[in-house]
Design a protein around this motif. Sequence first.
Motif, PDB file in Angstrom:
ATOM      1  N   TYR A   1      36.163  53.163  49.874  1.00 17.43           N
ATOM      2  CA  TYR A   1      34.875  52.875  49.250  1.00 17.43           C
ATOM      3  C   TYR A   1      34.701  53.724  48.005  1.00 17.43           C
ATOM      4  CZ  TYR A   1      34.426  50.707  53.719  1.00 17.43           C
ATOM      5  OH  TYR A   1      34.666  49.933  54.822  1.00 17.43           O
ATOM      6  N   ILE A   2      34.223  53.087  46.963  1.00 15.49           N
ATOM      7  CA  ILE A   2      33.975  53.759  45.699  1.00 15.49           C
ATOM      8  C   ILE A   2      32.486  53.676  45.389  1.00 15.49           C
ATOM      9  CG2 ILE A   2      36.297  53.336  44.845  1.00 15.49           C
ATOM     10  CD1 ILE A   2      35.134  51.045  43.129  1.00 15.49           C
ATOM     11  N   PRO A   3      32.005  54.521  44.472  1.00 19.56           N
ATOM     12  CA  PRO A   3      30.586  54.487  44.128  1.00 19.56           C
ATOM     13  C   PRO A   3      30.154  53.140  43.543  1.00 19.56           C
ATOM     14  CG  PRO A   3      31.593  56.512  43.332  1.00 19.56           C
ATOM     15  CD  PRO A   3      32.711  55.612  43.795  1.00 19.56           C
ATOM     16  N   HIS A   4      28.934  52.807  43.810  1.00 11.18           N
ATOM     17  CA  HIS A   4      28.308  51.576  43.326  1.00 11.18           C
ATOM     18  C   HIS A   4      27.370  51.942  42.195  1.00 11.18           C
ATOM     19  CE1 HIS A   4      26.946  47.447  44.041  1.00 11.18           C
ATOM     20  NE2 HIS A   4      25.737  47.878  43.757  1.00 11.18           N
ATOM     21  N   PRO A   5      27.168  51.121  41.217  1.00 12.18           N
ATOM     22  CA  PRO A   5      27.753  49.805  40.967  1.00 12.18           C
ATOM     23  C   PRO A   5      28.984  49.918  40.073  1.00 12.18           C
ATOM     24  CG  PRO A   5      25.971  50.143  39.420  1.00 12.18           C
ATOM     25  CD  PRO A   5      26.059  51.393  40.293  1.00 12.18           C
ATOM     26  N   VAL A   6      29.687  48.806  39.946  1.00 10.46           N
ATOM     27  CA  VAL A   6      30.844  48.763  39.043  1.00 10.46           C
ATOM     28  C   VAL A   6      30.699  47.687  37.972  1.00 10.46           C
ATOM     29  CG1 VAL A   6      32.481  49.720  40.695  1.00 10.46           C
ATOM     30  CG2 VAL A   6      32.165  47.267  40.591  1.00 10.46           C
ATOM     31  N   GLN A   7      29.833  46.724  38.189  1.00  9.11           N
ATOM     32  CA  GLN A   7      29.780  45.571  37.291  1.00  9.11           C
ATOM     33  C   GLN A   7      29.355  45.905  35.871  1.00  9.11           C
ATOM     34  OE1 GLN A   7      27.689  45.999  39.818  1.00  9.11           O
ATOM     35  NE2 GLN A   7      25.628  45.400  39.299  1.00  9.11           N
ATOM     36  N   LEU A   8      28.635  46.993  35.662  1.00 13.52           N
ATOM     37  CA  LEU A   8      28.177  47.334  34.321  1.00 13.52           C
ATOM     38  C   LEU A   8      29.008  48.426  33.649  1.00 13.52           C
ATOM     39  CD1 LEU A   8      24.317  47.247  34.930  1.00 13.52           C
ATOM     40  CD2 LEU A   8      25.777  45.441  34.003  1.00 13.52           C
ATOM     41  N   LEU A   9      30.085  48.831  34.296  1.00  8.57           N
ATOM     42  CA  LEU A   9      30.921  49.886  33.738  1.00  8.57           C
ATOM     43  C   LEU A   9      31.749  49.368  32.570  1.00  8.57           C
ATOM     44  CD1 LEU A   9      32.322  51.576  36.973  1.00  8.57           C
ATOM     45  CD2 LEU A   9      30.367  52.280  35.581  1.00  8.57           C
ATOM     46  N   THR A  10      32.020  50.243  31.628  1.00  7.64           N
ATOM     47  CA  THR A  10      32.935  49.896  30.544  1.00  7.64           C
ATOM     48  C   THR A  10      34.363  49.901  31.101  1.00  7.64           C
ATOM     49  OG1 THR A  10      33.347  52.186  29.877  1.00  7.64           O
ATOM     50  CG2 THR A  10      31.434  51.055  28.867  1.00  7.64           C
ATOM     51  N   HIS A  11      35.277  49.387  30.314  1.00  6.84           N
ATOM     52  CA  HIS A  11      36.678  49.387  30.729  1.00  6.84           C
ATOM     53  C   HIS A  11      37.145  50.809  31.038  1.00  6.84           C
ATOM     54  CE1 HIS A  11      41.038  49.563  30.174  1.00  6.84           C
ATOM     55  NE2 HIS A  11      41.035  48.325  30.650  1.00  6.84           N
ATOM     56  N   ASP A  12      36.802  51.746  30.172  1.00 10.64           N
ATOM     57  CA  ASP A  12      37.226  53.137  30.376  1.00 10.64           C
ATOM     58  C   ASP A  12      36.594  53.749  31.625  1.00 10.64           C
ATOM     59  OD1 ASP A  12      38.852  53.036  28.153  1.00 10.64           O
ATOM     60  OD2 ASP A  12      37.395  54.018  26.828  1.00 10.64           O
ATOM     61  N   GLU A  13      35.329  53.451  31.869  1.00 12.12           N
ATOM     62  CA  GLU A  13      34.664  53.968  33.072  1.00 12.12           C
ATOM     63  C   GLU A  13      35.292  53.384  34.334  1.00 12.12           C
ATOM     64  OE1 GLU A  13      30.138  54.732  31.422  1.00 12.12           O
ATOM     65  OE2 GLU A  13      30.747  52.690  31.951  1.00 12.12           O
ATOM     66  N   LEU A  14      35.601  52.099  34.303  1.00  9.57           N
ATOM     67  CA  LEU A  14      36.231  51.461  35.456  1.00  9.57           C
ATOM     68  C   LEU A  14      37.633  52.016  35.683  1.00  9.57           C
ATOM     69  CD1 LEU A  14      35.670  49.413  37.643  1.00  9.57           C
ATOM     70  CD2 LEU A  14      36.552  47.639  36.124  1.00  9.57           C
ATOM     71  N   ALA A  15      38.358  52.241  34.593  1.00  9.45           N
ATOM     72  CA  ALA A  15      39.688  52.852  34.712  1.00  9.45           C
ATOM     73  C   ALA A  15      39.576  54.248  35.316  1.00  9.45           C
ATOM     74  CB  ALA A  15      40.369  52.903  33.349  1.00  9.45           C
ATOM     75  N   GLY A  16      38.532  54.978  34.954  1.00 11.19           N
ATOM     76  CA  GLY A  16      38.310  56.300  35.532  1.00 11.19           C
ATOM     77  C   GLY A  16      38.071  56.238  37.025  1.00 11.19           C
ATOM     78  N   ARG A  17      37.306  55.235  37.456  1.00 13.90           N
ATOM     79  CA  ARG A  17      37.078  55.054  38.903  1.00 13.90           C
ATOM     80  C   ARG A  17      38.404  54.757  39.602  1.00 13.90           C
ATOM     81  NH1 ARG A  17      31.569  53.052  40.205  1.00 13.90           N
ATOM     82  NH2 ARG A  17      30.259  54.456  39.005  1.00 13.90           N
ATOM     83  N   ALA A  18      39.213  53.902  38.990  1.00 15.86           N
ATOM     84  CA  ALA A  18      40.511  53.562  39.588  1.00 15.86           C
ATOM     85  C   ALA A  18      41.402  54.795  39.667  1.00 15.86           C
ATOM     86  CB  ALA A  18      41.180  52.456  38.780  1.00 15.86           C
ATOM     87  N   ASP A  19      41.435  55.561  38.591  1.00 16.81           N
ATOM     88  CA  ASP A  19      42.240  56.787  38.600  1.00 16.81           C
ATOM     89  C   ASP A  19      41.768  57.755  39.683  1.00 16.81           C
ATOM     90  OD1 ASP A  19      43.740  55.833  36.481  1.00 16.81           O
ATOM     91  OD2 ASP A  19      42.678  57.022  34.966  1.00 16.81           O
ATOM     92  N   ALA A  20      40.451  57.847  39.860  1.00 19.44           N
ATOM     93  CA  ALA A  20      39.897  58.780  40.842  1.00 19.44           C
ATOM     94  C   ALA A  20      40.251  58.399  42.269  1.00 19.44           C
ATOM     95  CB  ALA A  20      38.378  58.868  40.684  1.00 19.44           C
ATOM     96  N   VAL A  21      40.317  57.107  42.565  1.00 24.75           N
ATOM     97  CA  VAL A  21      40.579  56.662  43.931  1.00 24.75           C
ATOM     98  C   VAL A  21      42.079  56.491  44.211  1.00 24.75           C
ATOM     99  CG1 VAL A  21      40.426  54.143  43.602  1.00 24.75           C
ATOM    100  CG2 VAL A  21      39.653  55.147  45.739  1.00 24.75           C
ATOM    101  N   PHE A  22      42.900  56.511  43.160  1.00 28.13           N
ATOM    102  CA  PHE A  22      44.333  56.276  43.337  1.00 28.13           C
ATOM    103  C   PHE A  22      44.993  57.189  44.366  1.00 28.13           C
ATOM    104  CE2 PHE A  22      48.809  56.779  42.310  1.00 28.13           C
ATOM    105  CZ  PHE A  22      49.235  55.470  42.472  1.00 28.13           C
ATOM    106  N   PRO A  23      44.737  58.496  44.356  1.00 28.75           N
ATOM    107  CA  PRO A  23      45.368  59.342  45.377  1.00 28.75           C
ATOM    108  C   PRO A  23      45.021  58.904  46.808  1.00 28.75           C
ATOM    109  CG  PRO A  23      44.465  60.705  43.642  1.00 28.75           C
ATOM    110  CD  PRO A  23      43.954  59.313  43.409  1.00 28.75           C
ATOM    111  N   ASP A  24      43.795  58.445  47.018  1.00 32.63           N
ATOM    112  CA  ASP A  24      43.396  57.977  48.347  1.00 32.63           C
ATOM    113  C   ASP A  24      44.092  56.669  48.704  1.00 32.63           C
ATOM    114  OD1 ASP A  24      41.683  60.159  48.718  1.00 32.63           O
ATOM    115  OD2 ASP A  24      40.039  59.120  47.724  1.00 32.63           O
TER     116      ASP A  24
END
Length: 68
Positions: free
Chosen positions: A36-59
Amino acid sequence: MERRGIPAVGIATAPFADEAVAQARLLGMPGARVLYIPHPVQLLTHDELAGRADAVFPDVLAALTETN
């Protein structure tokens, strides 16, 4: 993917945790791995969404490689 023998991890935002668990159960996969990742994601910029992906990658990696 899991049914084909390919390890997979579902990713959902935290408010949808109950729905993710219910969907996995309905699909006959009650032990499906979901993160589970923080909500919301629909309004994130590409860079912000990439940051979320990078943050959850180790998990994600840990969930895919852990042995039960």
